[in-house]
Design a protein around this motif. Structure first.
Motif, PDB file in Angstrom:
ATOM      1  N   GLU A   1       3.310   0.266  -1.941  1.00  0.00           N
ATOM      2  CA  GLU A   1       2.100  -0.358  -1.976  1.00  0.00           C
ATOM      3  C   GLU A   1       2.061  -1.651  -2.351  1.00  0.00           C
ATOM      4  OE1 GLU A   1      -0.346   2.199  -4.659  1.00  0.00           O
ATOM      5  OE2 GLU A   1      -0.637   3.773  -3.128  1.00  0.00           O
ATOM      6  N   LYS A   2       3.039  -2.318  -2.953  1.00  0.00           N
ATOM      7  CA  LYS A   2       3.142  -3.701  -3.526  1.00  0.00           C
ATOM      8  C   LYS A   2       4.662  -4.192  -3.296  1.00  0.00           C
ATOM      9  CE  LYS A   2       3.481  -2.519  -8.459  1.00  0.00           C
ATOM     10  NZ  LYS A   2       2.939  -2.683  -9.663  1.00  0.00           N
ATOM     11  N   PRO A   3       4.699  -5.455  -3.155  1.00  0.00           N
ATOM     12  CA  PRO A   3       5.996  -6.018  -2.920  1.00  0.00           C
ATOM     13  C   PRO A   3       6.944  -5.939  -4.170  1.00  0.00           C
ATOM     14  CG  PRO A   3       4.504  -7.361  -2.679  1.00  0.00           C
ATOM     15  CD  PRO A   3       3.995  -6.413  -2.963  1.00  0.00           C
ATOM     16  N   ILE A   4       7.976  -5.958  -4.238  1.00  0.00           N
ATOM     17  CA  ILE A   4       9.275  -6.137  -5.523  1.00  0.00           C
ATOM     18  C   ILE A   4      10.194  -7.063  -4.919  1.00  0.00           C
ATOM     19  CG2 ILE A   4      10.187  -3.969  -4.552  1.00  0.00           C
ATOM     20  CD1 ILE A   4      10.562  -3.365  -7.649  1.00  0.00           C
ATOM     21  N   GLU A   5      10.580  -7.965  -6.111  1.00  0.00           N
ATOM     22  CA  GLU A   5      11.671  -8.825  -5.771  1.00  0.00           C
ATOM     23  C   GLU A   5      13.043  -8.306  -6.068  1.00  0.00           C
ATOM     24  OE1 GLU A   5      11.611 -12.024  -4.473  1.00  0.00           O
ATOM     25  OE2 GLU A   5       9.643 -11.657  -4.130  1.00  0.00           O
ATOM     26  N   SER A   6      13.999  -8.646  -5.303  1.00  0.00           N
ATOM     27  CA  SER A   6      15.444  -8.172  -5.870  1.00  0.00           C
ATOM     28  C   SER A   6      16.142  -9.124  -4.704  1.00  0.00           C
ATOM     29  CB  SER A   6      15.570  -6.729  -5.263  1.00  0.00           C
ATOM     30  OG  SER A   6      16.918  -6.344  -5.751  1.00  0.00           O
ATOM     31  N   GLN A   7      17.583  -8.928  -4.860  1.00  0.00           N
ATOM     32  CA  GLN A   7      18.367  -9.915  -4.155  1.00  0.00           C
ATOM     33  C   GLN A   7      18.630  -9.357  -2.883  1.00  0.00           C
ATOM     34  OE1 GLN A   7      21.898  -9.030  -7.414  1.00  0.00           O
ATOM     35  NE2 GLN A   7      22.399 -11.263  -7.056  1.00  0.00           N
ATOM     36  N   THR A   8      18.579  -7.930  -2.610  1.00  0.00           N
ATOM     37  CA  THR A   8      18.524  -7.655  -1.236  1.00  0.00           C
ATOM     38  C   THR A   8      17.274  -6.462  -1.194  1.00  0.00           C
ATOM     39  OG1 THR A   8      21.085  -7.975  -1.243  1.00  0.00           O
ATOM     40  CG2 THR A   8      19.975  -5.932   0.054  1.00  0.00           C
ATOM     41  N   ILE A   9      16.832  -6.287  -0.218  1.00  0.00           N
ATOM     42  CA  ILE A   9      15.907  -5.324   0.148  1.00  0.00           C
ATOM     43  C   ILE A   9      16.038  -4.596   1.273  1.00  0.00           C
ATOM     44  CG2 ILE A   9      13.407  -4.997   1.123  1.00  0.00           C
ATOM     45  CD1 ILE A   9      13.308  -6.078  -1.844  1.00  0.00           C
ATOM     46  N   ILE A  10      16.217  -3.314   1.128  1.00  0.00           N
ATOM     47  CA  ILE A  10      16.787  -2.357   2.217  1.00  0.00           C
ATOM     48  C   ILE A  10      15.178  -1.620   2.529  1.00  0.00           C
ATOM     49  CG2 ILE A  10      17.772  -0.684   3.382  1.00  0.00           C
ATOM     50  CD1 ILE A  10      20.220  -1.229   1.475  1.00  0.00           C
ATOM     51  N   THR A  11      14.811  -1.599   3.680  1.00  0.00           N
ATOM     52  CA  THR A  11      13.556  -0.856   4.165  1.00  0.00           C
ATOM     53  C   THR A  11      13.953   0.553   4.970  1.00  0.00           C
ATOM     54  OG1 THR A  11      13.040  -2.493   6.013  1.00  0.00           O
ATOM     55  CG2 THR A  11      11.766  -2.632   4.139  1.00  0.00           C
ATOM     56  N   ALA A  12      13.148   1.284   4.949  1.00  0.00           N
ATOM     57  CA  ALA A  12      13.507   2.632   5.427  1.00  0.00           C
ATOM     58  C   ALA A  12      12.341   3.269   6.398  1.00  0.00           C
ATOM     59  CB  ALA A  12      13.953   3.796   4.314  1.00  0.00           C
ATOM     60  N   GLY A  13      12.665   3.309   7.693  1.00  0.00           N
ATOM     61  CA  GLY A  13      11.665   4.020   8.504  1.00  0.00           C
ATOM     62  C   GLY A  13      10.502   3.213   8.556  1.00  0.00           C
ATOM     63  N   LYS A  14       9.333   4.121   8.692  1.00  0.00           N
ATOM     64  CA  LYS A  14       7.852   3.198   8.738  1.00  0.00           C
ATOM     65  C   LYS A  14       7.516   2.546   7.321  1.00  0.00           C
ATOM     66  CE  LYS A  14       6.177   6.654  11.976  1.00  0.00           C
ATOM     67  NZ  LYS A  14       5.063   7.891  12.280  1.00  0.00           N
ATOM     68  N   SER A  15       8.353   2.622   6.272  1.00  0.00           N
ATOM     69  CA  SER A  15       7.991   1.787   5.361  1.00  0.00           C
ATOM     70  C   SER A  15       8.182   0.390   5.619  1.00  0.00           C
ATOM     71  CB  SER A  15       9.004   1.722   4.246  1.00  0.00           C
ATOM     72  OG  SER A  15      10.281   1.337   4.333  1.00  0.00           O
ATOM     73  N   LEU A  16       8.893   0.022   6.762  1.00  0.00           N
ATOM     74  CA  LEU A  16       8.817  -1.371   7.113  1.00  0.00           C
ATOM     75  C   LEU A  16       7.483  -2.007   7.563  1.00  0.00           C
ATOM     76  CD1 LEU A  16      10.515  -3.907   8.079  1.00  0.00           C
ATOM     77  CD2 LEU A  16      10.572  -2.782  10.468  1.00  0.00           C
ATOM     78  N   ILE A  17       6.594  -1.060   8.339  1.00  0.00           N
ATOM     79  CA  ILE A  17       5.241  -1.560   8.674  1.00  0.00           C
ATOM     80  C   ILE A  17       4.419  -2.004   7.290  1.00  0.00           C
ATOM     81  CG2 ILE A  17       3.025  -0.653   9.889  1.00  0.00           C
ATOM     82  CD1 ILE A  17       5.054   1.207  11.458  1.00  0.00           C
ATOM     83  N   LYS A  18       4.324  -1.013   6.239  1.00  0.00           N
ATOM     84  CA  LYS A  18       3.735  -1.330   5.230  1.00  0.00           C
ATOM     85  C   LYS A  18       4.273  -2.684   4.457  1.00  0.00           C
ATOM     86  CE  LYS A  18       2.107   3.067   3.858  1.00  0.00           C
ATOM     87  NZ  LYS A  18       2.025   4.350   2.803  1.00  0.00           N
TER      88      LYS A  18
END
Length: 200
Positions: free
Chosen positions: A62-79
């Motif tokens: 529901e909200k972004p988060i900071e990190s050195q590396t971000i990995i999205t999975a499946g439909k989470s990419l759309i959000k």
């Protein structure tokens, strides 16, 4: 996750859902053929992950988060792309999001990890020709740059990839393990796999 460990789980999952292992193998061959000349070596993932704090983003984000590396999975990419301008470093998918958003993040430097299984052959045929490059994965036997890192859903597979390639720290963000019907049943397995791997 060692392959022999994964295959024990995989056989149980196939029985539980009535999946055809032969169809999974066929899908992997099609992904290999459709991706001819586009398949990346798995070490591109190590460059993104090793020694870094990694956030794996799930479908309840529901909200972004900071990190050195971000990995999205499946439909989470759309959000994810609706709530932040930061393109993920890696995206793990069985292609349900569609070609447009996958092309967009790939063009901006995201490494796509595309998974083949018996139920997404038509999506492979439709979308892979639209892409430039990707890491290919299967849940059956790996071969010729079609890898098997273990994992069932896009989410747990993404977390396992983070572990496989030496993440210093793994944080799950936007993960929920409750849903109705078949999705809920899949999430039970995802949680079990993540627990076995010591990720949760």
């Amino acid at each position: 996750m060692k392959l022999e460990e994964w295959f024990k789980i995989y056989i149980e999952i196939a029985r539980d859902f009535g999946y055809s292992i032969d169809e999974d193998r066929r899908a992997a061959i099609i992904l290999k053929e459709m991706g001819n000349g586009k398949l990346l070596d798995k070490e591109v993932l190590r460059e993104k992950i090793e020694g870094k704090e990694v956030v794996v983003v799930g479908g309840a984000v529901e909200k972004p988060i900071e990190s050195q590396t971000i990995i999205t999975a499946g439909k989470s990419l759309i959000k994810w792309m609706k709530i932040t301008s930061r393109v993920p470093d890696v995206h793990v998918t069985d292609l349900e999001e569609g070609a447009e958003i996958l092309k967009k993040v790939e063009e901006k430097g995201c490494v796509l990890v595309i998974h083949a299984h018996g139920d997404n052959v038509e999506l492979i045929k439709e979308i892979v020709p639209e892409l430039n490059s990707f890491v290919a994965t299967t849940q059956a036997e790996p071969f010729d740059r079609v890898y098997n890192f273990g994992g069932f859903t896009d989410g747990d597979r993404a977390a396992i990839i983070a572990k496989e390639f030496g993440a210093r720290k793994i944080l799950l963000h936007g993960f929920e393990f409750k849903a109705e019907g078949v999705k809920g049943k899949k999430l039970v397995w995802a949680k079990k796999i993540l627990e076995l791997e010591g990720i949760i």
